[in-house]
Scaffold this motif. Structure first.
Motif, PDB file in Angstrom:
ATOM      1  N   LYS A 357       0.832  -1.204   0.000  1.00 56.60           N
ATOM      2  CA  LYS A 357       0.000   0.000   0.000  1.00 56.60           C
ATOM      3  C   LYS A 357       0.868   1.256   0.000  1.00 56.60           C
ATOM      4  CE  LYS A 357      -3.364  -2.555   2.775  1.00 56.60           C
ATOM      5  NZ  LYS A 357      -4.059  -2.635   4.071  1.00 56.60           N
ATOM      6  N   LYS A 358       0.262   2.380  -0.321  1.00 48.15           N
ATOM      7  CA  LYS A 358       0.995   3.650  -0.350  1.00 48.15           C
ATOM      8  C   LYS A 358       1.285   4.156   1.055  1.00 48.15           C
ATOM      9  CE  LYS A 358      -0.696   5.243  -4.851  1.00 48.15           C
ATOM     10  NZ  LYS A 358      -1.392   6.328  -5.585  1.00 48.15           N
ATOM     11  N   LYS A 359       0.532   3.690   2.013  1.00 51.92           N
ATOM     12  CA  LYS A 359       0.754   4.118   3.395  1.00 51.92           C
ATOM     13  C   LYS A 359       2.143   3.695   3.834  1.00 51.92           C
ATOM     14  CE  LYS A 359      -1.177   3.879   8.056  1.00 51.92           C
ATOM     15  NZ  LYS A 359      -2.256   3.332   8.916  1.00 51.92           N
ATOM     16  N   THR A 360       2.885   4.623   4.469  1.00 54.92           N
ATOM     17  CA  THR A 360       4.273   4.350   4.842  1.00 54.92           C
ATOM     18  C   THR A 360       4.386   3.989   6.318  1.00 54.92           C
ATOM     19  OG1 THR A 360       4.700   6.679   5.338  1.00 54.92           O
ATOM     20  CG2 THR A 360       5.128   5.927   3.085  1.00 54.92           C
ATOM     21  N   GLU A 361       5.442   3.272   6.614  1.00 51.49           N
ATOM     22  CA  GLU A 361       5.792   2.972   8.000  1.00 51.49           C
ATOM     23  C   GLU A 361       7.286   3.223   8.160  1.00 51.49           C
ATOM     24  OE1 GLU A 361       4.147  -0.560   9.595  1.00 51.49           O
ATOM     25  OE2 GLU A 361       5.591  -0.705  11.229  1.00 51.49           O
ATOM     26  N   ARG A 362       7.644   4.042   9.142  1.00 47.18           N
ATOM     27  CA  ARG A 362       9.033   4.463   9.288  1.00 47.18           C
ATOM     28  C   ARG A 362       9.807   3.477  10.158  1.00 47.18           C
ATOM     29  NH1 ARG A 362      10.509  10.673  10.114  1.00 47.18           N
ATOM     30  NH2 ARG A 362       9.484  10.571   8.071  1.00 47.18           N
ATOM     31  N   LEU A 363      11.002   3.155   9.685  1.00 43.49           N
ATOM     32  CA  LEU A 363      11.921   2.295  10.432  1.00 43.49           C
ATOM     33  C   LEU A 363      13.083   3.137  10.913  1.00 43.49           C
ATOM     34  CD1 LEU A 363      12.091  -0.821   8.028  1.00 43.49           C
ATOM     35  CD2 LEU A 363      10.502  -0.402   9.915  1.00 43.49           C
ATOM     36  N   TYR A 364      13.385   3.057  12.210  1.00 42.35           N
ATOM     37  CA  TYR A 364      14.475   3.825  12.796  1.00 42.35           C
ATOM     38  C   TYR A 364      15.696   2.922  12.900  1.00 42.35           C
ATOM     39  CZ  TYR A 364      10.752   7.071  13.858  1.00 42.35           C
ATOM     40  OH  TYR A 364       9.703   7.930  13.752  1.00 42.35           O
ATOM     41  N   VAL A 392      19.342   6.965  12.856  1.00 43.61           N
ATOM     42  CA  VAL A 392      19.505   7.559  14.179  1.00 43.61           C
ATOM     43  C   VAL A 392      20.875   7.155  14.709  1.00 43.61           C
ATOM     44  CG1 VAL A 392      17.049   7.588  14.694  1.00 43.61           C
ATOM     45  CG2 VAL A 392      18.416   5.599  15.330  1.00 43.61           C
ATOM     46  N   ASN A 393      21.381   7.967  15.650  1.00 46.05           N
ATOM     47  CA  ASN A 393      22.660   7.697  16.286  1.00 46.05           C
ATOM     48  C   ASN A 393      22.418   7.565  17.776  1.00 46.05           C
ATOM     49  OD1 ASN A 393      25.268   7.535  17.187  1.00 46.05           O
ATOM     50  ND2 ASN A 393      26.033   9.282  15.993  1.00 46.05           N
TER      51      ASN A 393
END
Length: 612
Positions: A357-364, A392-393
């Motif tokens: 799907k176009k809906k995004t999910e962010r991975l850190y 991320v750091n």
């Protein structure tokens, strides 16, 4: 000598053992010569030490002359049985300086061995031959391969081991009954069907193998059912007024059988067949054939008619002349193969890609610890959403985020995976066997990452060997590994030495040197010819590359595409497994890990020097 009346055959006693028992499996056939009032058990007569067959088969009893039988009975009457202490012991132990004599039934009870070959030697309980076997590595009981009752796998008088299959064990009584029924032409190992080595060992251990045809071959009309033909019209609408069983040769009501299975039929008229020579298949066989990728041949000319029903069209189609197929497993295999190769891997990946799907999910993601970051982020990741990456750091107190590239993240992840301890090899890699990774379920996590990378447009696993790729696509059972797949130098040398053995002595020498290793991995086999080396080398190769890593493979690839198939009904969240399912896959049993370690690293493999 014998007071029994000749007419009372059931109560007549054997002149040698004085028993009236009629037990062909133990004492042989019981036979009476009414003219001379002599009754003998075949085995008692055959094993008696002082008599020889001097007549023809039809003379006397079994070719033994009556006068010779009387002389032997007289000789035995002076000998006392070492077991029952009665006179008439006609059988003596052939071991030098052994003076034991006994009746045949007494000898059987005392576990003596009678060899029905050569000079028909007999051995007492102290001098009988014993089977030479390896150290018993079996902890549990094993089934007799004839009666399937469990027995202790230790060679004794009543328990025998197959000389050609180390895992085949038998009751002596079961073997004797089978030998009587099968005869010399059909008595063989129940596992590998070897007859020569098997019969030689069984004769030495006292199994009587009669020189006759098998009992099932001697039954009258035993195969009569096979001569019966299917004579019934099985199409949906039979047009014959006389009924489905009506069969009139050389007419339109003659029944023709399916050319593939032979178990379905049709009247010529019911399937619009113009002649007997025209091919016909039942609907079931036709669906299997055409779904399996066979192309239709051109049809025979059909009668021109404007009024043809759908059923007629299906039935009147003439079929291509194909090789006959037997019903059953082959049909299923054809159907399975047809559906298996209908869609290739790229098609599957494209179809899965359409479900994103176009809906995004962010991975850190932490670049410095890409592996652990991926494991943590993918735990609750919904594979139906588009991936968005933020770097991320952990050392940054302000928690700054930096948008990253999905492609870069997946490339870094695949690079880490290729160089991890989950794989072995230099360039083309295969799965390794790592007990710690199994306990931590890292193979499962790696497989999940690979599946997500493929579906979301990441890099393909180019480091896979051809063997590993074929295992994934076609299954381990349809994959043949090569020597280059073996990363263990010692194992590779074993395979090379087996393949290059110049003669049977050299081959047996290699087997003896690697005995413990071959035994533990289940590849120890009895070799009789030099050609057996190729099968032995193949067994070791398949074990080292495929069977040894079966647990990691199942954990790595098991249902991997199913996880990406985005079926919400199977998970609490779309695309994720339930906690119970994850726990099931996460927990490899300690026994499985220990067994894998035992078959790989815990067994000492002999070192070999390279030969010029």
């Amino acid at each position: 000598m014998n007071d029994n009346k000749p007419g009372d055959a059931q109560n007549l006693a054997c002149v040698f053992c004085r028993k009236t028992d009629d037990c062909p499996y133990k004492y042989g056939e019981k036979k009476t010569n009414e003219k001379w009032n002599l009754t003998v058990h075949y085995y008692c007569l055959l094993m008696s030490s002082g008599i020889w067959q001097r007549g023809k088969e039809e003379e006397g009893l079994y070719g033994f002359l009556i006068e010779d039988i009387k002389k032997e009975v007289h000789r035995a009457s002076k000998l006392k049985c070492s077991i029952c202490k009665k006179n008439g012991a006609s059988i003596g132990c052939v071991a030098p300086r052994c003076k034991r004599s006994y009746h045949l039934p007494c000898g059987l009870e005392r576990e003596c061995i009678f060899q029905f070959t050569g000079n028909f030697a007999s051995f007492c309980w102290n001098h009988r031959p014993v089977q030479i076997t390896t150290t018993n590595n079996y902890r549990d009981s094993l089934p007799c391969t004839i009666c399937l009752e469990y027995i202790e796998p230790v060679p004794t008088y009543s328990v025998l081991q197959s000389p050609c299959c180390k895992n085949a064990w038998f009751h002596r009584d079961c073997l004797q009954v089978q030998a009587i029924n099968a005869g010399i032409f059909f008595f063989r190992c129940t596992i590998c069907n070897n007859s020569e080595i098997f019969q030689k060992e069984m004769l030495k251990m006292g199994i009587h193998i009669p020189e006759k045809d098998a009992s099932w071959e001697l039954e009258e009309n035993a195969y009569q059912d096979l001569l019966q033909h299917h004579e019934r019209c099985d199409v949906r609408r039979c047009r014959c007024k006389e009924g489905r069983e009506y069969n009139e040769p050389d007419s339109k009501w003659e029944i023709k059988r399916c050319q593939c299975c032979g178990s379905s039929g049709t009247h010529l008229a019911c399937s619009s067949l113009r002649s007997w020579e025209q091919n016909w298949e039942c609907l079931e066989c036709r669906s299997i054939i055409y779904n399996s990728g066979f192309q239709k041949a051109k049809k025979h000319a059909a009668p021109k008619s404007n009024k043809v029903s759908i059923t007629d069209c299906l039935l009147e189609e003439s079929s291509p002349k194909l090789q006959k197929l037997s019903p059953g497993p082959q049909h299923k295999d054809l159907l399975r193969q047809g559906s298996k190769f209908r869609r290739d891997i790229s098609t599957i990946l494209i179809e899965l890609g359409f479900q994103i799907k176009k809906k995004t999910e962010r991975l850190y993601v932490n670049k410095a610890n890409i592996w652990n970051s991926a494991i943590d982020e993918f735990k609750n990741f919904n594979p139906s959403y588009t991936i968005e990456v933020s770097y991320v750091n952990e050392n940054d107190d302000f928690g700054k985020e930096c948008l990253g590239s999905k492609q870069e993240f997946l490339s870094l992840l695949m690079h880490h995976l290729a160089n991890s301890s989950l794989f072995e090899g230099s360039l083309s890699k295969n799965l390794s066997l790592n007990s710690q990774a199994l306990e931590e379920n890292l193979y499962y996590e790696a497989g999940k990452m690979l599946a997500i990378s493929l579906v979301h447009g990441g890099p393909s696993p180019g480091f896979f060997s051809k063997t590993l790729f074929n295992c994934l696509v076609y299954g381990p059972e349809n994959t043949e590994p090569v020597l280059e797949d073996v990363s263990d130098f010692d194992v590779a040398q074993i395979i090379i030495r087996i393949n290059t053995a110049a003669d049977i002595t050299d081959l047996n020498s290699v087997i003896n040197e690697c005995y413990n290793y071959l035994d533990v991995i289940g590849c120890l086999r009895h070799v009789t010819t030099l050609n057996d080396k190729y099968m032995l080398a193949k067994d070791v190769l398949v074990y080292q590359v495929i069977k040894r890593v079966q647990i990691p493979f199942e954990s790595y690839f098991g249902d991997r595409y199913e996880q990406c198939s985005l079926m919400p009904a199977r998970a609490e969240k779309s695309g994720t497994l339930t906690s119970n399912q994850q726990d099931k896959r996460r927990k490899c049993s300690v026994q499985d890990i220990e067994l894998s370690n035992k078959s790989q690293g815990k067994v000492q493999i002999p070192e070999f020097k390279l030969q010029d």
